[in-house]
Design a protein around this motif. Structure first.
Motif, PDB file in Angstrom:
ATOM      1  N   ASP A 145       0.814  -1.224   0.000  1.00 26.20           N
ATOM      2  CA  ASP A 145       0.000   0.000   0.000  1.00 26.20           C
ATOM      3  C   ASP A 145       0.845   1.270   0.000  1.00 26.20           C
ATOM      4  O   ASP A 145       0.297   2.368  -0.142  1.00 26.20           O
ATOM      5  N   ARG A 146       2.133   1.140   0.158  1.00 22.58           N
ATOM      6  CA  ARG A 146       2.971   2.329   0.262  1.00 22.58           C
ATOM      7  C   ARG A 146       2.935   3.181  -1.001  1.00 22.58           C
ATOM      8  O   ARG A 146       3.071   4.405  -0.956  1.00 22.58           O
ATOM      9  N   ASN A 147       2.740   2.539  -2.158  1.00 16.93           N
ATOM     10  CA  ASN A 147       2.704   3.302  -3.409  1.00 16.93           C
ATOM     11  C   ASN A 147       1.409   4.099  -3.568  1.00 16.93           C
ATOM     12  O   ASN A 147       1.257   4.858  -4.526  1.00 16.93           O
ATOM     13  N   LEU A 148       0.472   3.929  -2.631  1.00 18.03           N
ATOM     14  CA  LEU A 148      -0.788   4.672  -2.712  1.00 18.03           C
ATOM     15  C   LEU A 148      -0.659   6.092  -2.162  1.00 18.03           C
ATOM     16  O   LEU A 148      -1.528   6.929  -2.408  1.00 18.03           O
ATOM     17  N   VAL A 149       0.393   6.350  -1.373  1.00 15.66           N
ATOM     18  CA  VAL A 149       0.530   7.666  -0.741  1.00 15.66           C
ATOM     19  C   VAL A 149       1.899   8.257  -0.999  1.00 15.66           C
ATOM     20  O   VAL A 149       2.906   7.555  -1.010  1.00 15.66           O
ATOM     21  N   SER A 150       1.904   9.567  -1.205  1.00 16.75           N
ATOM     22  CA  SER A 150       3.145  10.319  -1.352  1.00 16.75           C
ATOM     23  C   SER A 150       2.982  11.641  -0.630  1.00 16.75           C
ATOM     24  O   SER A 150       1.851  12.125  -0.427  1.00 16.75           O
ATOM     25  N   GLU A 151       4.077  12.219  -0.211  1.00 15.99           N
ATOM     26  CA  GLU A 151       4.012  13.525   0.447  1.00 15.99           C
ATOM     27  C   GLU A 151       3.337  14.539  -0.477  1.00 15.99           C
ATOM     28  O   GLU A 151       3.640  14.615  -1.664  1.00 15.99           O
ATOM     29  N   GLY A 152       2.406  15.292   0.086  1.00 14.25           N
ATOM     30  CA  GLY A 152       1.657  16.275  -0.691  1.00 14.25           C
ATOM     31  C   GLY A 152       0.311  15.781  -1.164  1.00 14.25           C
ATOM     32  O   GLY A 152      -0.515  16.574  -1.619  1.00 14.25           O
ATOM     33  N   ASP A 153       0.069  14.454  -1.087  1.00 14.44           N
ATOM     34  CA  ASP A 153      -1.233  13.910  -1.492  1.00 14.44           C
ATOM     35  C   ASP A 153      -2.327  14.361  -0.531  1.00 14.44           C
ATOM     36  O   ASP A 153      -2.081  14.637   0.650  1.00 14.44           O
TER      37      ASP A 153
END
Length: 290
Positions: A145-153
Motif C-alpha cells: 500500500d505504500r505506493n498509494l501515498v506520497s508527500e503532498g497527497d
C-alpha cells in the motif's frame, strides 16, 4: 317451423364460437412488452477505497514549567482555555520574589488546576499546552500500500467519535519499516476551532485507481447465464444483448468492456431493472419516471 328455427340458432352459436377462437388466437400472437428501467453507462476511473486506522496526535505540545518552587498568588487561566505563547498563566511568590508562569506555545491549556495558596514546584510540569491546529493523523501501511501515498497527497479522514470528516495532507511517508514491519505515514488537517480532540482514533481513506477510464455499470445489470457474461442495452424498443468481460467488480458497481464483436460506449442505456427475464431482441417498455 321449429326445426328451421333450431338450425338457425345452432348456426349462430357455431359462428360465435369461431369468432371467439379467432380472437383468442389473435391475443396469443400479440408480443408482450416487458417493463424495464435503464441506467446510462458511465466512463470514469474505477477505484477502490482503502481504509487505515489512524491515531490522532497534536501538532505540538509543551510542558508548563515553573522556574522555582513557590506559592500561587493569582491564576489567570483555567484548563481547557486557549492561550498564546507568552500569556501569563499565573503569578507565584518565591524566595526571589514574585514570578510569572507563562505559556510556552500557542494552544489549549491542559492539566492545569491551581488556586490561590497552592504550591507549585519546579520538578514537575504545572500543566501542558497542546497545539491541535493542525491535527495530526498517524497511521501505518504495508509495502503493497505504500505506493498509494506520497508527500503532498490529499486523503480523506473520518473521525466518527467527533462526527468529523474532511481532507488531510500527507506530510511524511517513511522510507524504511519500523518494528512492526510497516511504513509510518503522517497526514495533517487544519482545525482552527479545535473541534477534533487528540487521543482519538480515526479512519484515513485513500482511493486506489484500479482501471482508468473504464466503462462502469450497476452490478445488478451484469448477467451471467449459460457460460456467458452480458448486459442488455435498450435500443429501439428492444433489448439488445451485449457480451462483456468484467474488468473489476464491487458490490454496487462493475467495470466492464465489450467482448467479441460487441460494442458498448458511455451513454448507452443499460437495463438495470427487469433484465433477468429478458432474451435478446425482446420487446421492452421503459417505465422510468412514471
Amino acid at each position: 317451423m321449429k326445426k328451421w328455427m333450431f338450425m338457425i340458432v345452432a348456426a349462430l352459436m357455431v359462428l360465435a364460437a369461431c369468432n371467439g377462437d379467432s380472437s383468442e388466437e389473435d391475443d396469443d400472437n400479440v408480443e408482450t412488452e416487458t417493463p424495464i428501467e435503464t441506467v446510462d453507462v458511465v466512463q470514469k476511473d474505477f477505484t477502490e477505497t482503502r481504509s487505515f486506522t489512524a491515531r490522532l496526535t497534536p501538532n505540538e505540545q509543551s510542558p508548563v514549567m515553573a522556574e522555582m518552587p513557590g506559592e500561587v498568588e493569582d491564576v489567570f487561566f483555567e484548563r481547557g482555555e486557549t492561550v498564546e505563547e507568552g500569556d501569563v498563566l499565573m503569578d507565584y511568590q518565591t524566595q526571589r520574589g514574585m514570578l510569572e508562569l507563562e505559556a510556552p506555545i500557542d494552544g489549549m491549556l491542559q492539566n492545569f488546576d491551581f488556586e490561590e495558596g497552592d504550591m507549585v514546584t519546579a520538578e514537575e510540569p504545572a500543566g501542558m499546552v497542546i497545539n491541535q491546529d493542525p491535527i495530526v493523523f498517524n497511521f501505518q501501511v504495508t509495502q503493497a500500500d505504500r505506493n498509494l501515498v506520497s508527500e503532498g497527497d490529499t486523503v480523506n479522514y473520518n473521525v466518527s467519535q467527533a462526527e468529523a470528516t474532511g481532507e488531510a495532507e500527507v506530510t511524511y511517508v517513511a522510507s524504511t519499516t519500523g518494528e512492526t514491519g510497516m511504513f509510518s505515514v503522517e497526514a495533517r488537517a487544519d482545525q482552527p476551532d479545535d473541534t477534533i480532540p487528540t487521543g482519538l482514533t480515526g479512519q484515513i481513506e485513500i482511493d486506489n485507481v484500479i482501471a482508468e477510464g473504464a466503462l462502469v455499470v450497476p452490478t445488478e445489470a451484469v448477467i451471467e447465464r449459460s457460460g456467458e457474461t452480458f448486459v442488455f442495452v435498450a435500443q429501439d424498443g428492444e433489448a439488445k444483448q451485449v457480451n462483456v468481460s468484467i474488468v473489476e467488480q464491487h458490490s454496487a458497481e462493475t467495470a466492464i468492456e465489450a467482448s467479441g464483436d460487441n460494442e458498448l460506449e458511455a451513454g448507452d442505456a443499460v437495463i438495470s431493472v427487469g433484465q433477468l427475464t429478458l432474451e435478446d431482441g425482446a420487446s421492452i417498455r421503459i417505465v422510468e419516471g412514471e
